[in-house]
Enzyme design. Structure first.
Site, PDB file in Angstrom:
ATOM      1  N   ASN A  91       0.822  -1.209   0.000  1.00 16.77           N
ATOM      2  CA  ASN A  91       0.000   0.000   0.000  1.00 16.77           C
ATOM      3  C   ASN A  91       0.857   1.260   0.000  1.00 16.77           C
ATOM      4  O   ASN A  91       2.002   1.266   0.455  1.00 16.77           O
ATOM      5  CB  ASN A  91      -0.939   0.025   1.203  1.00 16.77           C
ATOM      6  CG  ASN A  91      -0.275   0.530   2.476  1.00 16.77           C
ATOM      7  OD1 ASN A  91       0.338  -0.261   3.202  1.00 16.77           O
ATOM      8  ND2 ASN A  91      -0.393   1.812   2.766  1.00 16.77           N
ATOM      9  N   CYS A  92       0.283   2.325  -0.553  1.00 18.65           N
ATOM     10  CA  CYS A  92       0.835   3.675  -0.423  1.00 18.65           C
ATOM     11  C   CYS A  92      -0.326   4.568   0.007  1.00 18.65           C
ATOM     12  O   CYS A  92      -1.209   4.128   0.738  1.00 18.65           O
ATOM     13  CB  CYS A  92       1.492   4.139  -1.713  1.00 18.65           C
ATOM     14  SG  CYS A  92       0.375   4.282  -3.124  1.00 18.65           S
ATOM     15  N   LYS A  93      -0.355   5.790  -0.421  1.00 20.32           N
ATOM     16  CA  LYS A  93      -1.450   6.693  -0.058  1.00 20.32           C
ATOM     17  C   LYS A  93      -2.711   6.407  -0.863  1.00 20.32           C
ATOM     18  O   LYS A  93      -3.805   6.301  -0.319  1.00 20.32           O
ATOM     19  CB  LYS A  93      -1.012   8.153  -0.266  1.00 20.32           C
ATOM     20  CG  LYS A  93      -2.109   9.187  -0.033  1.00 20.32           C
ATOM     21  CD  LYS A  93      -1.564  10.599  -0.225  1.00 20.32           C
ATOM     22  CE  LYS A  93      -2.690  11.630  -0.234  1.00 20.32           C
ATOM     23  NZ  LYS A  93      -3.411  11.676   1.048  1.00 20.32           N
TER      24      LYS A  93
END
Length: 472
Positions: free
Chosen positions: A430-432
């Site tokens: 995941n990232c933003k």
């Protein structure tokens, strides 16, 4: 007098052409490596580029000073401040003048006065411009480079964090405080023309407005509100973003001098072929520049996905090697733009290119042509233990909150730390919002991780739907 503003959104880089129309002369300040736009503007306005200058040895892009000097015969005006270690090493190849604090030089009826403004780098100078043909015989503005931005100032830690100059961050922060005291003494009416805007890694809070005035910055710029040196240094050094590792390479190349673009080897155009791409992957880096969604639905095993968008240059600098051949899968319409973007940060060893549209016609199989999957937060919220959760956001984002049980490796460091990631469990990345994690998934897949999933919507969607983010 004529001033033209040029802005590269991918680098958040601003440069300027300043011309004396009476004498037909012009100078380019902090030029990018692609010089055609300067030549075209000068030609359209009946000007000849007789000078080129830089405020400092840049760390985030390859300078176009040598390109302009070679193409036009323009004289180089470069800093001679900061000591011998920060002296340009290519000046003897061209007509040049090294500059000290207080020096002046003319371009037609224009006069530039040199102010030594160390803090971002030891050799940094700013240029005070006076138009000799104007009614008011006073300076009009200051080209501040990476010294003062709109709403921010240049970070002092890049030499230490990206170039390995131990102890330089604190030393330069002290010099920055002194330089800012000098800045505050200049007339409020002077315009401020910086070398970067919002999105640049050369500061931590740059504004998106292209220019300002000294008076406004004294009111609004956070860094100009400090009178206590120690408190200023503490504030300046805290919260700086990750320093891209390629910045050290940029400093070295811009100090030593780079190969002129006309002398680079031409890129070989290959006919679409799965076999050829597989051979490339065995002997270099294959970059698929298609959008992440297309790559996820079908891609050639062993390739990595760097979508050609506003973040392309940033992640190319972080993730591509400067000593390995680069092969491009790119649609014909953006091939030249992609090549120029890579050259803007010195990634000159692009060997071959192939039109990427043929990938859509390939048949999916388990080994050569594959996919990767995305999962919705609601699909995994109750079974996080089944995954190794990997968060690839910046450290400041991670510290503000993250998924329980997640592990943190910022995307730019992933390639160097890939051996730290276990292979026993499926990976949930995941990232933003899902864009950086898509790049990470492609990198992990290219390095032999089979079960890798991108979290749709990233941490933002996960937090919104589940409200179980934790503060660190």
């Amino acid at each position: 007098m004529l001033i033209k503003y040029f802005y590269d959104e991918k680098l958040a880089h601003a440069s300027y052409l300043v011309g004396c129309q009476n004498k037909g002369e012009a100078i380019v300040i902090d030029p990018s490596r692609d010089i055609e736009s300067y030549l075209n503007i000068a030609r359209a306005n009946g000007l000849w580029i007789t000078g080129v200058t830089e405020t400092h040895i840049h760390a985030d892009y390859i300078s176009g000073s040598m390109e302009l000097a070679s193409k036009t015969g323009a004289k180089l005006y470069l800093s001679d401040e900061g000591g011998a270690h920060w002296r340009y090493q290519f000046v003897d190849r061209y007509d040049s003048q090294l500059l000290k604090d207080g020096d002046t030089f003319p371009i037609g009826n224009l006069t530039f006065e040199v102010l030594h403004t160390p803090g971002h780098t030891p050799e940094h100078i700013s240029l005070l411009l006076t138009d000799g043909g104007a009614a008011a015989q006073a300076p009009i503005g200051l080209f501040t480079g990476d010294f003062v931005f709109v709403g921010d100032i240049g970070r002092p830690d890049l030499l230490e964090r990206a170039a390995g100059v131990n102890g330089s961050a604190y030393s330069l922060a002290k010099k920055m405080f002194t330089s800012l005291q000098r800045f505050k003494q200049l007339p409020d009416y002077l315009q401020v023309w910086p070398a970067h805007g919002a999105g640049s890694a050369c500061g931590k809070a740059l504004g998106a407005v292209p220019s300002s005035t000294i008076g406004y910055e004294k009111l609004a710029n956070w860094a100009l509100q400090y009178d206590d040196k120690d408190l200023f240094i503490e504030a300046l050094l805290s919260g700086q973003p990750d320093a891209p590792k390629y910045f050290g390479t940029m400093k070295r190349l811009n100090k030593q001098g780079t190969t002129l673009i006309e002398k680079l080897k031409r890129v070989v155009h290959a006919q679409p072929s799965l076999t050829v791409v597989q051979e490339w992957a065995q002997n270099g880096i294959v970059v698929d520049t298609r959008p992440a969604k297309q790559f996820a639905e079908k891609h050639i095993a062993g390739t990595i996905n760097l979508p050609y968008n506003q973040s392309f240059v940033t992640w190319a600098g972080w993730l591509l090697d400067y000593d390995q051949p680069i092969h491009l899968l790119v649609s014909g319409g953006i091939e030249m733009e992609t090549l120029k973007a890579l050259q803007s940060i010195g990634l000159d060893h692009v060997k071959t290119a192939m039109d990427s549209t043929f990938i859509e016609q390939l048949e999916l199989n388990e080994t050569d042509v594959t996919v990767y999957n995305a999962v919705e937060p609601k699909e995994v919220i109750d079974r996080l233990d089944d995954y190794y959760v990997l968060d690839v956001r910046h450290n400041s984002e991670w510290m503000a909150g993250h998924i329980p049980q997640a592990h943190h490796i910022m995307l730019g460091h992933l390639k160097d730390r890939i051996n730290e990631i276990p292979r026993e469990k499926p990976l949930l990345v995941n990232c933003k919002s899902g864009a950086r994690s898509a790049i990470a998934v492609s990198l992990l897949k290219a390095n032999g991780f089979d079960q890798v999933y991108n979290l749709t919507g990233g941490f933002d969607k996960w937090k919104k739907e589940n409200n179980k983010a934790i503060q660190n």
